[in-house]
Scaffold this active site. Structure first.
Site, PDB file in Angstrom:
ATOM      1  N   LYS A  30     -13.308 -13.410  42.667  1.00 47.18           N
ATOM      2  CA  LYS A  30     -14.231 -14.201  43.487  1.00 47.18           C
ATOM      3  C   LYS A  30     -15.656 -14.036  42.915  1.00 47.18           C
ATOM      4  CE  LYS A  30     -11.309 -16.051  46.175  1.00 47.18           C
ATOM      5  NZ  LYS A  30     -11.111 -17.490  46.102  1.00 47.18           N
TER       6      LYS A  30
ATOM      7  N   ARG B 242     -15.946 -16.077  35.446  1.00 45.78           N
ATOM      8  CA  ARG B 242     -14.777 -16.325  36.318  1.00 45.78           C
ATOM      9  C   ARG B 242     -13.749 -17.208  35.594  1.00 45.78           C
ATOM     10  NH1 ARG B 242     -16.684 -17.947  42.167  1.00 45.78           N
ATOM     11  NH2 ARG B 242     -14.461 -17.634  42.563  1.00 45.78           N
TER      12      ARG B 242
ATOM     13  N   SER C  77      -4.190 -21.653  45.599  1.00 46.15           N
ATOM     14  CA  SER C  77      -5.631 -21.840  45.481  1.00 46.15           C
ATOM     15  C   SER C  77      -5.997 -23.287  45.751  1.00 46.15           C
ATOM     16  CB  SER C  77      -6.083 -21.441  44.065  1.00 46.15           C
ATOM     17  OG  SER C  77      -7.305 -22.076  43.742  1.00 46.15           O
TER      18      SER C  77
ATOM     19  N   GLN D 156      -8.783 -24.586  45.131  1.00 50.01           N
ATOM     20  CA  GLN D 156      -9.572 -25.123  44.013  1.00 50.01           C
ATOM     21  C   GLN D 156      -8.648 -25.679  42.934  1.00 50.01           C
ATOM     22  OE1 GLN D 156     -12.294 -21.997  42.880  1.00 50.01           O
ATOM     23  NE2 GLN D 156     -13.478 -22.213  44.763  1.00 50.01           N
TER      24      GLN D 156
ATOM     25  N   ARG E 162     -14.263  -8.417  44.467  1.00 48.10           N
ATOM     26  CA  ARG E 162     -14.547  -7.998  45.852  1.00 48.10           C
ATOM     27  C   ARG E 162     -13.808  -6.737  46.248  1.00 48.10           C
ATOM     28  NH1 ARG E 162     -15.205 -13.962  48.597  1.00 48.10           N
ATOM     29  NH2 ARG E 162     -17.371 -14.202  47.969  1.00 48.10           N
TER      30      ARG E 162
ATOM     31  N   SER F 260     -16.953 -25.780  51.822  1.00 44.53           N
ATOM     32  CA  SER F 260     -15.840 -26.470  51.146  1.00 44.53           C
ATOM     33  C   SER F 260     -15.907 -27.972  51.398  1.00 44.53           C
ATOM     34  CB  SER F 260     -14.497 -25.948  51.667  1.00 44.53           C
ATOM     35  OG  SER F 260     -14.307 -24.633  51.254  1.00 44.53           O
TER      36      SER F 260
ATOM     37  N   ASP G 214     -11.826 -15.544  52.036  1.00 48.98           N
ATOM     38  CA  ASP G 214     -13.290 -15.471  52.041  1.00 48.98           C
ATOM     39  C   ASP G 214     -13.835 -14.559  53.134  1.00 48.98           C
ATOM     40  OD1 ASP G 214     -13.375 -17.185  49.926  1.00 48.98           O
ATOM     41  OD2 ASP G 214     -13.906 -18.967  51.096  1.00 48.98           O
TER      42      ASP G 214
HETATM   43  C1  S3P Z   1     -12.498 -22.916  48.149  1.00 45.32           C
HETATM   44  C2  S3P Z   1     -11.305 -22.311  47.916  1.00 45.32           C
HETATM   45  C3  S3P Z   1     -11.129 -20.859  47.850  1.00 45.32           C
HETATM   46  C4  S3P Z   1     -12.311 -20.129  48.453  1.00 45.32           C
HETATM   47  C5  S3P Z   1     -13.616 -20.695  48.001  1.00 45.32           C
HETATM   48  C6  S3P Z   1     -13.716 -22.156  48.410  1.00 45.32           C
HETATM   49  C7  S3P Z   1     -12.536 -24.392  48.176  1.00 45.32           C
HETATM   50  O1  S3P Z   1     -10.981 -20.483  46.503  1.00 45.32           O
HETATM   51  O2  S3P Z   1     -12.251 -18.754  48.124  1.00 45.32           O
HETATM   52  O3  S3P Z   1     -14.691 -19.993  48.589  1.00 45.32           O
HETATM   53  O4  S3P Z   1     -13.541 -24.960  48.665  1.00 45.32           O
HETATM   54  O5  S3P Z   1     -11.583 -25.018  47.707  1.00 45.32           O
HETATM   55  P1  S3P Z   1      -9.547 -20.509  45.788  1.00 45.32           P
HETATM   56  O6  S3P Z   1      -9.018 -21.840  46.018  1.00 45.32           O
HETATM   57  O7  S3P Z   1      -9.772 -20.265  44.351  1.00 45.32           O
HETATM   58  O8  S3P Z   1      -8.775 -19.414  46.438  1.00 45.32           O
END
Ligand code: S3P
Length: 431
Positions: A343, A122, A167, A169, A347, A25, A316
């Site tokens: 994911k 996705r 989330s 992301q 999963r 990340s 994760d």
């Molecule tokens: C991540 C956020 C997570 C995680 C991913 C990495 C990131 O996803 O599952 O492996 O680096 O911001 P989500 O934010 O969609 O839950």
């Protein structure tokens, strides 16, 4: 042809590990955020894995110059971001595509983002819809939900967005977009998701403030940010495979060194502790976030556990945690985890399919599952192209002898996974 690893049964081990893969990340964010400065960012211990190299090569397509010496990189941003001649390929990386969608939606130019066959199924509407609300011009297959995603960048309106999902992301995509809006924006989530974006942007001098009422206030950039100067810590999600290996193998101890101890990232270790493992955190420094060592010791057979809170803090790690649950005494339950369905694979179904093949009884829910702890049996398991599923069943192999099919995906996040595994066991290799 897909490769298969065959793992042998194992007795106790003692692992002191300072080369768990660098944090994925944080590495993605280093590549992307360096473009917000006008000076060269210095990044030590950048993750050289397929996912994060995709983010870095997109930064290059946008005009950055990268000087690399092993895992130490210097990223010199362009004076003005370049409209790329080619499509931007995010590979398998959900973080790359979602953060770049937010980042680019406010930049003048045409940008087309895509990825591999797993990423192309996705959902992107979680970032595309709120961005369209503030004026972003984004399209893609299924009305903008699936990559390839096409962005015609333009100046965006500010927003006040109470996110329906926790989330990081989505949060990061919106924060990045709002840095180019014409006035302050506000973002809120019901449970804090990993907060590397807020911490790193703040460290670079951006106006990203978490208010007392939980809203994050984002002030648009008036000038370029300070460059990043960072040594990326080890990835607690990658280290967790070895934490589980230790917790299920009698007479074992591991020290995972220089890992991020950010509370939004180490919850799975707390659950493993609740299941009976002996786990200690030793904080040593703070570079954007707390960093230190995690010591894990086998402490007898684990016991079943219920996991239904703070799911974003261990999303994760659930594949690996499920292997621990499968060896535990009693029943374990995971709920409120429907995010697992979107994911790198679904999963919930890939974990349960693998466990069933290993002779473990399970029950599936729309937002989770139940695992009846028992004895893992030798089996052949398919990762379905999901790196975390592949590594989890490689760890299950330590107690049962599991053949894991389709292991190339491990290179997306943890290229030296098998090197570390070799230290603690004997591995046979088949093609
Ligand atoms: C991540 C956020 C997570 C995680 C991913 C990495 C990131 O996803 O599952 O492996 O680096 O911001 P989500 O934010 O969609 O839950």
């Amino acid at each position: 042809m897909k490769k298969v690893k065959v793992l042998k049964r194992l007795n106790g081990f003692n692992l002191e590990c300072s080369n768990i893969a660098p944090d994925k990340s944080i590495s993605h964010r280093c590549a992307i955020f360096s473009l917000l400065s006008d000076k060269t960012s210095t990044i030590e211990n950048f993750l050289l894995a397929e996912d994060t190299l995709a983010s870095l090569s997109i930064a290059k397509q946008l005009g950055a110059e990268v000087e690399q010496s092993g895992s130490n990189i210097k990223i010199k941003p362009p004076q003005k971001l370049k409209e790329p001649e080619e499509i931007l390929d995010c590979g398998n990386a959900g973080t790359a595509i979602r953060l770049y969608i937010g980042f680019l939606s406010g930049v003048d130019g045409l940008f087309i983002l895509t990825g591999d066959k797993y990423l192309r199924v996705r959902p992107m509407k979680r970032v595309v819809e709120p961005l369209r609300e503030v004026g972003a011009k984004i399209d893609g297959r299924e009305r903008g939900n699936l990559a390839p995603i096409v962005i015609r960048g333009k100046k965006l309106k500010p927003f006040k967005y109470n996110s329906p999902i926790n989330s990081a992301q989505v949060k990061s995509a919106l924060i990045l977009a709002s840095l180019r809006a014409y006035s302050k924006s506000y973002y809120r989530e019901s449970i804090l998701s990993r907060d590397h974006t807020e911490r790193m942007l703040r460290g670079m001098g951006a106006g990203v403030t978490t208010l007392d009422n939980g809203w994050i206030e984002i002030t648009p950039l008036k000038k370029p940010l300070k460059p990043l100067n960072i040594r990326v810590p080890s990835d607690p999600s990658s280290g967790f495979f070895f934490a589980v290996a230790t917790a299920i193998t009698p007479n074992s101890k591991s020290v995972i060194k220089n890992v991020s101890l950010n509370k939004t990232r180490v919850e799975a270790y707390n659950i493993l502790k609740e299941m009976g493992a002996d786990i200690e955190f030793i904080e040593k420094e703070n570079i954007y976030e707390p960093i230190g060592d995690i010591i894990i010791k086998y402490n007898g057979k684990l016991k079943g556990v219920r996991v239904d809170k703070n799911i974003a803090w261990l999303i994760d790690e659930l594949p690996a945690l499920s292997i621990a649950m499968a060896t535990a005494n009693g029943v374990s339950v995971v709920k409120n985890a429907k995010e697992l369905r979107v994911k790198e694979s679904d999963r919930i179904s890939t974990i349960l399919e693998g466990l069933n093949r290993c002779g473990i009884e399970t029950k599936e829910f729309s937002d989770g599952y139940e695992i009846v702890g028992g004895e893992l049996k030798s089996a052949r398991v398919n990762s379905h192209g999901d790196h975390r599923v592949a590594m989890s069943f490689a760890i299950a192999g330590l107690v049962a002898g599991v053949k894991v099919e389709d292991i190339e995906c491990i290179n997306t996040s943890f290229p030296n996974f098998f090197d570390i595994l070799t230290k603690i066991t004997n591995i046979e290799f088949e093609d």
